[in-house]
Motif scaffolding. Sequence first.
Motif, short mmCIF file in Angstrom:
data_model
loop_
_atom_site.label_atom_id
_atom_site.label_comp_id
_atom_site.label_asym_id
_atom_site.label_seq_id
_atom_site.Cartn_x
_atom_site.Cartn_y
_atom_site.Cartn_z
N VAL A 52 0.85 -1.19 0.00
CA VAL A 52 0.00 0.00 0.00
C VAL A 52 0.89 1.24 0.00
O VAL A 52 1.67 1.45 0.92
N HIS A 53 0.76 2.08 -1.01
CA HIS A 53 1.65 3.21 -1.26
C HIS A 53 1.28 4.43 -0.44
O HIS A 53 0.29 4.45 0.31
N GLY A 54 2.07 5.49 -0.61
CA GLY A 54 1.89 6.72 0.14
C GLY A 54 1.47 7.91 -0.72
O GLY A 54 1.18 7.78 -1.91
N TYR A 55 1.46 9.08 -0.10
CA TYR A 55 1.11 10.36 -0.72
C TYR A 55 2.40 11.13 -1.01
O TYR A 55 3.29 11.16 -0.13
N PRO A 56 2.51 11.76 -2.16
CA PRO A 56 1.55 11.90 -3.25
C PRO A 56 1.85 10.94 -4.40
O PRO A 56 1.43 11.21 -5.53
N THR A 57 2.59 9.90 -4.13
CA THR A 57 3.08 9.03 -5.20
C THR A 57 2.11 7.88 -5.45
O THR A 57 0.90 8.07 -5.37
N CYS A 58 2.61 6.70 -5.77
CA CYS A 58 1.71 5.61 -6.15
C CYS A 58 2.46 4.29 -6.03
O CYS A 58 3.56 4.22 -5.47
N SER A 59 1.89 3.24 -6.58
CA SER A 59 2.46 1.90 -6.40
C SER A 59 3.80 1.70 -7.08
O SER A 59 4.50 0.73 -6.79
#
Length: 309
Positions: free
Chosen positions: A38-45
């Motif tokens: 599960v990724h973070g902000y503001p990025t992605c997988s």
Amino acid sequence: MQSGIAHWREKASYFGFQGHQIAYWTGGNGDARPLLLVHGYPTCSSDWARTWEDLGEKHHLIACDMLGFGLSDKPRGGFGGNGYTIHAQVDVQEALLAHLGIGEFDALVHDYGVSVGQELLARQQDGSGAQQLGMMVFLNGGIFPDQHRPRPAQKLGVSPVGFLLALLLNRKRFGQSFSEVFGPDTQPSEMELDEFWDFIAHNGGNRLTHKLLHYIADRRTHKERWEAALVEAQEKIGLINGALDPVSGKHAYDKWREIVPRARAHLIPGVGHYPQVEAPGEVAATALEWLAQSRVPIPAASRRSVRGK
């Protein structure tokens, strides 16, 4: 730092959730319990691309871009016009697991994703969801709201004039701000910053950055529930922390050791907020060691096999 996301976009699959398209990835050929990333902000997988191969040697891997992030849909009004909430993002994760036929699973969560992880734990404990969740490994993030030190852009984004963040944010400003949360010896290259930005700006996502910051309010609102979930789950959780992170570095690690003393903990001295990007080998090795040691019982009646994708 070695980039592994050059072909990430081409590998995406999609499933529908409440009328929106959610991008997701599966992989790995290990026979250990499936691992949800599960990724973070503001990025992605794509943040997991650098650890993907190592983790996939032992686990079947599942990751998605949550609504508003990466290659997934980015509706202006969020979920049904009701904004972007952590609880709704957890619903996305549970829908993805159901879509893939996943039964029991472990999880590795980062940043924004730590709140998703805490809500998954809380749902498991109150019987409302995630009943087949095994171990959870956390990376840097606002696990404890009182230890979270927001960056100037985040402070602007949650202010009454938060829309200015979306209007002012561009590739140059993003690169300057984003690099500040990395360690001094693990700074992202210009090419890597371009790649991060490409996913953020995809389909106008850079105009939603202030709306995605709703998670900061969610953390305050659900502080007691989410911290209690950690205390209850101490035997099945761990934290891998980049010490030089100005947002949730060693100060947050020290709080973890205080609040959940029986939980696992590993500090990486020379890296910042993105340990899976800055020290992918160490993150993967530590997570795999903990996951292999974990013997969290899951009721046999709840177990289901993974349907190949």
